[in-house]
Design an enzyme around this catalytic site. Structure first.
Site, PDB file in Angstrom:
ATOM      1  N   ARG A 141      -6.338  -1.062   8.170  1.00  0.00           N
ATOM      2  CA  ARG A 141      -7.335  -0.034   7.854  1.00  0.00           C
ATOM      3  C   ARG A 141      -6.635   1.081   7.082  1.00  0.00           C
ATOM      4  NH1 ARG A 141     -10.611   0.911  12.880  1.00  0.00           N
ATOM      5  NH2 ARG A 141     -11.576  -1.043  12.271  1.00  0.00           N
ATOM      6  N   HIS A 191     -14.541  -3.357   2.290  1.00  0.00           N
ATOM      7  CA  HIS A 191     -13.789  -4.450   2.934  1.00  0.00           C
ATOM      8  C   HIS A 191     -13.301  -5.459   1.894  1.00  0.00           C
ATOM      9  CE1 HIS A 191     -15.871  -4.123   7.164  1.00  0.00           C
ATOM     10  NE2 HIS A 191     -15.483  -2.958   6.691  1.00  0.00           N
ATOM     11  N   GLU A 203      -4.194   8.678   3.329  1.00  0.00           N
ATOM     12  CA  GLU A 203      -3.846   9.616   4.403  1.00  0.00           C
ATOM     13  C   GLU A 203      -3.130   8.908   5.537  1.00  0.00           C
ATOM     14  OE1 GLU A 203      -4.127  12.855   4.943  1.00  0.00           O
ATOM     15  OE2 GLU A 203      -4.953  13.210   2.945  1.00  0.00           O
ATOM     16  N   LEU A 260       0.830  -1.208   0.000  1.00  0.00           N
ATOM     17  CA  LEU A 260       0.000   0.000   0.000  1.00  0.00           C
ATOM     18  C   LEU A 260       0.868   1.263   0.000  1.00  0.00           C
ATOM     19  CD1 LEU A 260      -2.625  -1.298   2.555  1.00  0.00           C
ATOM     20  CD2 LEU A 260      -3.145  -0.641   0.191  1.00  0.00           C
ATOM     21  N   LYS A 265     -24.538  -0.404   5.648  1.00  0.00           N
ATOM     22  CA  LYS A 265     -25.318  -1.182   6.623  1.00  0.00           C
ATOM     23  C   LYS A 265     -26.495  -0.325   7.104  1.00  0.00           C
ATOM     24  CE  LYS A 265     -22.157  -4.493   8.529  1.00  0.00           C
ATOM     25  NZ  LYS A 265     -21.654  -5.102   9.767  1.00  0.00           N
ATOM     26  N   ALA A 283     -17.184   5.734  12.251  1.00  0.00           N
ATOM     27  CA  ALA A 283     -17.112   4.328  12.704  1.00  0.00           C
ATOM     28  C   ALA A 283     -16.489   4.228  14.103  1.00  0.00           C
ATOM     29  CB  ALA A 283     -16.321   3.491  11.702  1.00  0.00           C
ATOM     30  N   ARG A 298     -18.511 -18.308  18.547  1.00  0.00           N
ATOM     31  CA  ARG A 298     -19.763 -17.871  17.910  1.00  0.00           C
ATOM     32  C   ARG A 298     -20.039 -18.681  16.641  1.00  0.00           C
ATOM     33  NH1 ARG A 298     -19.975 -13.100  14.799  1.00  0.00           N
ATOM     34  NH2 ARG A 298     -18.095 -12.325  15.805  1.00  0.00           N
ATOM     35  N   LYS A 338      -5.776  -9.412  15.691  1.00  0.00           N
ATOM     36  CA  LYS A 338      -6.958  -9.570  16.547  1.00  0.00           C
ATOM     37  C   LYS A 338      -6.548 -10.017  17.949  1.00  0.00           C
ATOM     38  CE  LYS A 338     -11.629 -11.270  15.416  1.00  0.00           C
ATOM     39  NZ  LYS A 338     -12.216 -10.003  14.944  1.00  0.00           N
ATOM     40  N   GLU A 391      -7.450  -8.890   6.353  1.00  0.00           N
ATOM     41  CA  GLU A 391      -8.656  -8.102   6.079  1.00  0.00           C
ATOM     42  C   GLU A 391      -8.238  -6.647   5.874  1.00  0.00           C
ATOM     43  OE1 GLU A 391     -12.982  -7.758   8.033  1.00  0.00           O
ATOM     44  OE2 GLU A 391     -11.484  -6.572   9.079  1.00  0.00           O
TER      45      GLU A 391
HETATM   46  P1  0O2 Z   1     -12.505  -5.743  15.295  1.00  0.00           P
HETATM   47  O1  0O2 Z   1     -12.108  -5.313  16.646  1.00  0.00           O
HETATM   48  O2  0O2 Z   1     -12.379  -4.606  14.292  1.00  0.00           O
HETATM   49  O3  0O2 Z   1     -11.866  -6.995  14.839  1.00  0.00           O
HETATM   50  P2  0O2 Z   1     -18.227 -10.623  12.066  1.00  0.00           P
HETATM   51  O4  0O2 Z   1     -19.102  -9.445  12.399  1.00  0.00           O
HETATM   52  O5  0O2 Z   1     -16.760 -10.311  12.267  1.00  0.00           O
HETATM   53  O6  0O2 Z   1     -18.667 -11.870  12.680  1.00  0.00           O
HETATM   54  P3  0O2 Z   1     -17.699 -10.401   9.282  1.00  0.00           P
HETATM   55  O7  0O2 Z   1     -18.424 -10.889   8.077  1.00  0.00           O
HETATM   56  O8  0O2 Z   1     -16.244 -10.733   9.384  1.00  0.00           O
HETATM   57  O9  0O2 Z   1     -18.449 -10.936  10.563  1.00  0.00           O
HETATM   58  O10 0O2 Z   1     -17.939  -8.862   9.457  1.00  0.00           O
HETATM   59  P4  0O2 Z   1     -17.749  -7.615   8.482  1.00  0.00           P
HETATM   60  O11 0O2 Z   1     -19.076  -7.085   8.135  1.00  0.00           O
HETATM   61  O12 0O2 Z   1     -16.846  -7.922   7.332  1.00  0.00           O
HETATM   62  O13 0O2 Z   1     -17.049  -6.583   9.467  1.00  0.00           O
HETATM   63  C1  0O2 Z   1     -15.902  -6.878  10.174  1.00  0.00           C
HETATM   64  C2  0O2 Z   1     -15.297  -5.614  10.780  1.00  0.00           C
HETATM   65  O14 0O2 Z   1     -15.773  -4.415  10.119  1.00  0.00           O
HETATM   66  C3  0O2 Z   1     -15.616  -5.389  12.235  1.00  0.00           C
HETATM   67  O15 0O2 Z   1     -14.708  -6.073  13.027  1.00  0.00           O
HETATM   68  C4  0O2 Z   1     -15.472  -3.874  12.377  1.00  0.00           C
HETATM   69  O16 0O2 Z   1     -14.087  -3.516  12.444  1.00  0.00           O
HETATM   70  C5  0O2 Z   1     -16.007  -3.385  11.051  1.00  0.00           C
HETATM   71  N1  0O2 Z   1     -17.470  -3.156  11.104  1.00  0.00           N
HETATM   72  C6  0O2 Z   1     -18.424  -3.895  10.496  1.00  0.00           C
HETATM   73  N2  0O2 Z   1     -19.643  -3.401  10.729  1.00  0.00           N
HETATM   74  C7  0O2 Z   1     -19.480  -2.314  11.521  1.00  0.00           C
HETATM   75  C8  0O2 Z   1     -20.397  -1.368  12.096  1.00  0.00           C
HETATM   76  O17 0O2 Z   1     -21.601  -1.437  11.953  1.00  0.00           O
HETATM   77  N3  0O2 Z   1     -19.840  -0.372  12.854  1.00  0.00           N
HETATM   78  C9  0O2 Z   1     -18.504  -0.257  13.046  1.00  0.00           C
HETATM   79  N4  0O2 Z   1     -18.063   0.764  13.809  1.00  0.00           N
HETATM   80  N5  0O2 Z   1     -17.617  -1.145  12.527  1.00  0.00           N
HETATM   81  C10 0O2 Z   1     -18.093  -2.151  11.771  1.00  0.00           C
HETATM   82  P5  0O2 Z   1     -15.088  -6.595  14.480  1.00  0.00           P
HETATM   83  O18 0O2 Z   1     -14.962  -8.066  14.446  1.00  0.00           O
HETATM   84  O19 0O2 Z   1     -16.374  -6.011  14.946  1.00  0.00           O
HETATM   85  O20 0O2 Z   1     -14.028  -6.021  15.444  1.00  0.00           O
END
Ligand code: 0O2
Length: 224
Positions: free
Chosen positions: A104, A147, A65, A48, A139, A178, A83, A72, A166
């Protein structure tokens, strides 16, 4: 990266044991997994940064930026495996979780997000396993971000591993939103939560309007 810096990203045996006694007997393997994902993050981060340097010369602005990254937390790995009904084992985390390594990327403009994503995806050693475009399809709560799960080869002394990272790409404003919205994750049931959720959804719309207008203005300025 020196040993001290590397250890900042790798949980100590105490942290692993405290948060996830279910990984019992696998502390060394767990630390090795974290080290490997940390290496994967560095590979993608370098890609990147190279893209950013190249685009800053070609397009005369830096599309990126800021880049943030994390591996994790042990407790979140355990929670997600539980889960989804998978065994709490290192092999199981490596097989089933695609977001142990996370990057990110924060851009100024929406079109930069797609530019960066396309350029990363088109690299020979990057395989895109999954894309979720929460910018085109936000969402219901207003969350917007692009993503990607990418798989890349990481070369170690005795083997080459294909590891998933990711990559979340979003604008500065989407990131600001967010971060605040994330604080509601564990407060869904507090008094007045519904009002906050509604306000956040409204602000997400306004932020999107602002992001689009900023892009328009930038294009106008470029034409002058
Ligand atoms: P962390 O601390 O960032 O790891 P999952 O929800 O993980 O079971 P999936 O399909 O992996 O299922 O989720 P998705 O939709 O790809 O989103 C994964 C990550 O995106 C989240 O990680 C958040 O970082 C971010 N994210 C997704 N939806 C939202 C939202 O509605 N609000 C905010 N603020 N962030 C979001 P984790 O696992 O939550 O936590």
């Amino acid at each position: 990266m020196n040993e001290k810096e590397l250890m900042k990203y790798i949980p100590s045996s105490t942290e692993i044991a405290e948060n996830s006694e279910l990984f019992a007997g696998q502390i060394m393997q767990f630390q090795e997994m974290m080290m490997m994902y940390n290496c994967a993050i560095r590979e993608v981060r370098t890609k990147l940064e190279v893209l950013n340097d190249e685009l800053s010369i070609r397009d005369t602005h830096n599309p990126i930026e800021m880049i943030k990254s994390r591996v994790k937390k042990p407790v979140s790995i355990v929670e997600k495996l539980q889960r989804r009904g998978y065994p709490i084992r290192v092999e199981s985390a490596m097989e089933h979780l695609k977001d142990v390594a996370g990057i990110r990327v924060i851009c100024s403009f929406i079109d930069d997000i797609y530019k960066v994503a396309d350029m990363l995806a088109s690299q020979d050693d990057v395989k895109v396993l999954e894309v979720k475009d929460y910018i085109k399809y936000p969402k219901p709560n207003g969350y917007r971000s692009y993503h990607m799960i990418v798989e890349i080869p990481v070369f170690f002394s005795d083997r080459t591993l294909m590891l998933c990272v990711e990559v979340q790409i979003r604008t500065i404003a989407m990131d600001f939103w967010a971060s605040l919205e994330h604080e509601m994750k564990y407060k869904k049931d507090v008094e007045g939560a519904d009002v906050i959720v509604k306000r956040l959804a409204e602000i997400a719309e306004r932020i999107n309007q602002t992001d689009m207008e900023m892009q328009d203005i930038r294009d106008e300025i470029k034409k002058k």
